[in-house]
Design an enzyme around this catalytic site. Structure first.
Site, mmCIF file in Angstrom:
data_model
loop_
_atom_site.group_PDB
_atom_site.id
_atom_site.type_symbol
_atom_site.label_atom_id
_atom_site.label_comp_id
_atom_site.label_asym_id
_atom_site.label_seq_id
_atom_site.Cartn_x
_atom_site.Cartn_y
_atom_site.Cartn_z
ATOM 1 N N ASP A 13 24.319 -15.687 -36.449
ATOM 2 C CA ASP A 13 25.274 -14.725 -35.893
ATOM 3 C C ASP A 13 24.633 -14.195 -34.621
ATOM 4 O O ASP A 13 23.636 -13.472 -34.671
ATOM 5 C CB ASP A 13 25.515 -13.599 -36.907
ATOM 6 C CG ASP A 13 26.516 -12.563 -36.399
ATOM 7 O OD1 ASP A 13 26.767 -12.527 -35.184
ATOM 8 O OD2 ASP A 13 27.022 -11.790 -37.224
ATOM 9 N N ASP A 54 31.811 -14.732 -37.895
ATOM 10 C CA ASP A 54 30.926 -14.415 -36.765
ATOM 11 C C ASP A 54 29.701 -15.317 -36.695
ATOM 12 O O ASP A 54 28.768 -15.040 -35.947
ATOM 13 C CB ASP A 54 30.511 -12.934 -36.818
ATOM 14 C CG ASP A 54 29.843 -12.549 -38.132
ATOM 15 O OD1 ASP A 54 29.531 -13.438 -38.949
ATOM 16 O OD2 ASP A 54 29.627 -11.341 -38.336
ATOM 17 N N TYR A 92 30.031 -7.760 -30.001
ATOM 18 C CA TYR A 92 29.471 -6.947 -31.066
ATOM 19 C C TYR A 92 28.279 -7.644 -31.747
ATOM 20 O O TYR A 92 28.316 -8.831 -32.015
ATOM 21 C CB TYR A 92 30.540 -6.590 -32.126
ATOM 22 C CG TYR A 92 30.037 -5.432 -32.913
ATOM 23 C CD1 TYR A 92 29.904 -4.184 -32.321
ATOM 24 C CD2 TYR A 92 29.585 -5.595 -34.215
ATOM 25 C CE1 TYR A 92 29.350 -3.123 -33.006
ATOM 26 C CE2 TYR A 92 29.042 -4.533 -34.912
ATOM 27 C CZ TYR A 92 28.926 -3.297 -34.292
ATOM 28 O OH TYR A 92 28.364 -2.251 -34.965
ATOM 29 N N ASN A 106 9.586 -23.355 -35.965
ATOM 30 C CA ASN A 106 10.569 -23.554 -37.017
ATOM 31 C C ASN A 106 11.425 -22.288 -37.109
ATOM 32 O O ASN A 106 10.871 -21.188 -37.099
ATOM 33 C CB ASN A 106 9.830 -23.791 -38.343
ATOM 34 C CG ASN A 106 10.743 -24.351 -39.413
ATOM 35 O OD1 ASN A 106 11.784 -23.799 -39.702
ATOM 36 N ND2 ASN A 106 10.337 -25.465 -40.002
ATOM 37 N N TYR A 230 16.765 -4.082 -44.669
ATOM 38 C CA TYR A 230 18.048 -4.758 -44.532
ATOM 39 C C TYR A 230 18.395 -5.008 -43.083
ATOM 40 O O TYR A 230 18.709 -4.083 -42.351
ATOM 41 C CB TYR A 230 19.146 -3.968 -45.236
ATOM 42 C CG TYR A 230 19.025 -4.108 -46.716
ATOM 43 C CD1 TYR A 230 19.174 -5.353 -47.308
ATOM 44 C CD2 TYR A 230 18.709 -3.029 -47.509
ATOM 45 C CE1 TYR A 230 19.033 -5.509 -48.673
ATOM 46 C CE2 TYR A 230 18.575 -3.171 -48.878
ATOM 47 C CZ TYR A 230 18.738 -4.418 -49.443
ATOM 48 O OH TYR A 230 18.601 -4.569 -50.793
ATOM 49 N N LYS A 233 22.187 -11.084 -41.508
ATOM 50 C CA LYS A 233 23.072 -11.481 -42.599
ATOM 51 C C LYS A 233 22.617 -12.826 -43.125
ATOM 52 O O LYS A 233 22.077 -13.640 -42.384
ATOM 53 C CB LYS A 233 24.514 -11.587 -42.104
ATOM 54 C CG LYS A 233 24.985 -10.398 -41.285
ATOM 55 C CD LYS A 233 25.243 -9.174 -42.118
ATOM 56 C CE LYS A 233 25.516 -7.992 -41.221
ATOM 57 N NZ LYS A 233 25.585 -6.733 -41.901
ATOM 58 N N ASP A 288 36.566 -6.503 -43.733
ATOM 59 C CA ASP A 288 35.642 -7.514 -43.188
ATOM 60 C C ASP A 288 35.602 -8.768 -44.061
ATOM 61 O O ASP A 288 34.540 -9.377 -44.281
ATOM 62 C CB ASP A 288 34.228 -6.956 -43.000
ATOM 63 C CG ASP A 288 34.122 -6.034 -41.799
ATOM 64 O OD1 ASP A 288 35.117 -5.896 -41.060
ATOM 65 O OD2 ASP A 288 33.041 -5.451 -41.600
ATOM 66 N N TYR A 356 23.801 -1.636 -47.331
ATOM 67 C CA TYR A 356 23.827 -0.301 -46.737
ATOM 68 C C TYR A 356 23.837 0.674 -47.911
ATOM 69 O O TYR A 356 24.635 0.511 -48.829
ATOM 70 C CB TYR A 356 25.137 -0.026 -46.000
ATOM 71 C CG TYR A 356 25.359 -0.714 -44.688
ATOM 72 C CD1 TYR A 356 25.178 -2.071 -44.532
ATOM 73 C CD2 TYR A 356 25.816 0.025 -43.598
ATOM 74 C CE1 TYR A 356 25.453 -2.678 -43.322
ATOM 75 C CE2 TYR A 356 26.089 -0.577 -42.391
ATOM 76 C CZ TYR A 356 25.909 -1.946 -42.264
ATOM 77 O OH TYR A 356 26.200 -2.545 -41.073
#
Ligand code: F6R
Ligand code: MG
Ligand code: MG
Length: 373
Positions: A13, A54, A92, A106, A230, A233, A288, A356
């Protein structure tokens, strides 16, 4: 030495249009330009650029093996260049999955998701690649089990003598970073016992047991475990080999006739129904999502994707088919049911799995107001 062909599917992304919705055209253009150049220079033999939501997906077929530094550098540089463009366009989440700045040979562990498979081509070798958005690698556990171990899904397990010996699964424990091989049908219950825990155990590879023929490779990235927090993604990718003593393409697609729940969706913190779609519909909207998955089919031939007379790789958009209308309808129904529950479990993931969370802040704020009973 028989010739070996490598299929690399590397995704990232790098920025998207209107929030985390879709990869816009200028980023595709950069990917196409770099892939075309790499093909002209002989680094890769074929490519296909596509997106799921995305995530920009680079499908490359070449003869340089898995984890090849030049192939990974090509993907890394392409993602860097696209992220710069995304930044300039104020798209975004520009560079969202690029966790490190300097390339070190890599892309694994640097943010992008990777599935790679080196094979000796059979007389004809059908391949199906899957890519999903707004979910994580454990989303493939259920279909991989059904494809390679469930005789109620895959008729070949029962009636094709070439498949009678079953399949062997490599299962990764993403928390302790170790793996175990389990053979089906003998160890089916142990396998389900592990991979039913989709947030921790992930199927990374599958082989045909009788001759160790590699038949599936999935991406297993857990960016939060790489970065210690975190970030980015984990939207997963998967490569599956089909037919002639392996599950047929049709058997590989059966698990997607119905929608099922996967972890991810809004803010990576909810259970959501997986929706199989053609590439044209691979863009997330409601909450989403719902999480989307595409499946592309092709043949590999002499180190390339089989191409038409103009040299264009021939790619089948397998979920672009009314046979998956029922799953899409189910996905919308499940989505509406889950969203009625708002932030109450089980619609929301457990605290440990949420991407989150404000829980620690809430507890901190209220710490002096809790009274012991
Ligand atoms: C999930 C995802 C989105 C975002 C959400 C909030 O994988 O990408 O659901 O988490 O749109 O995004 P931010 O925090 O960027 O506003
Ligand atoms: Mg994004
Ligand atoms: Mg994504």
């Amino acid at each position: 030495m028989p010739r070996k062909t490598t299929i690399s599917l590397i995704k990232c992304d790098v920025g998207s249009l209107a929030g985390h919705h879709v990869v816009p055209e200028p980023l595709f253009r950069i990917a196409e330009k770099n892939m075309k150049k790499a093909k002209e220079e002989g680094l890769i033999n074929s490519y296909h650029v596509f997106n799921v939501g995305d995530d920009l997906q680079l499908l490359m077929v070449h003869e340089r093996g898995e984890s090849n530094a030049e192939i990974h550098k090509l993907a890394w540089n392409t993602f860097q260049e696209a992220a710069e463009k995304a930044l300039n366009l104020k798209l975004y989440g520009a560079g969202q999955d690029l966790l490190k700045t300097a390339f070190s040979g890599n892309v694994r562990g640097m943010g992008p998701g990777v599935a790679e498979m080196e094979i000796e081509e059979r007389d004809a070798d059908p391949i199906v690649v899957f890519a999903a958005d707004k979910t994580s690698a454990g989303a493939f556990n259920l279909p991989l089990f059904r494809i390679f171990a469930d005789p109620m899904n895959t008729a070949g397990l029962v009636i094709d003598p070439n498949m009678a010996g079953g399949f062997k699964f490599e299962v990764l424990d993403t928390v302790e970073n170790k793996c175990v091989d389990l053979k089906c049908p003998e160890e089916m219950y142990e396998l389900i016992g592990l991979i039913g825990t989709v947030g921790r155990y992930v199927v990374s590879r599958v082989w045909r047991a009788r001759d160790n023929l590699l038949c599936a490779v999935g991406s297993v990235t857990k960016l939060s475990l790489i970065a210690g927090r975190y970030v980015g993604k984990d939207d997963p990718v998967l490569i599956v080999r089909a037919q002639h003593g392996l599950p047929a393409v049709g058997e590989i697609l059966v698990p997607f006739m119905h929608s099922y729940l996967v972890a991810g969706w809004m803010r990576g913190s909810h259970w959501g129904p997986l929706m199989p779609v053609g590439v044209k519909d691979a863009k997330c909207t409601v909450f989403d999502g719902p999480p989307r998955i595409v499946a592309l089919g092709f043949q590999v031939s002499n180190g390339k994707i089989s191409s038409n007379d103009e040299g264009k790789p021939m790619i089948a958009d397998l979920f672009d088919d009314p046979a998956f209308d029922m799953a899409r309808r189910e996905a919308v129904e499940y989505a509406s049911m889950l969203r009625r529950m708002g932030e109450f479990e089980p619609a929301r993931l457990s605290v440990k799995e949420m991407e989150y969370t404000t829980l620690s802040k809430i507890l901190e704020k209220l710490k002096d107001r809790f009274k012991f009973l």
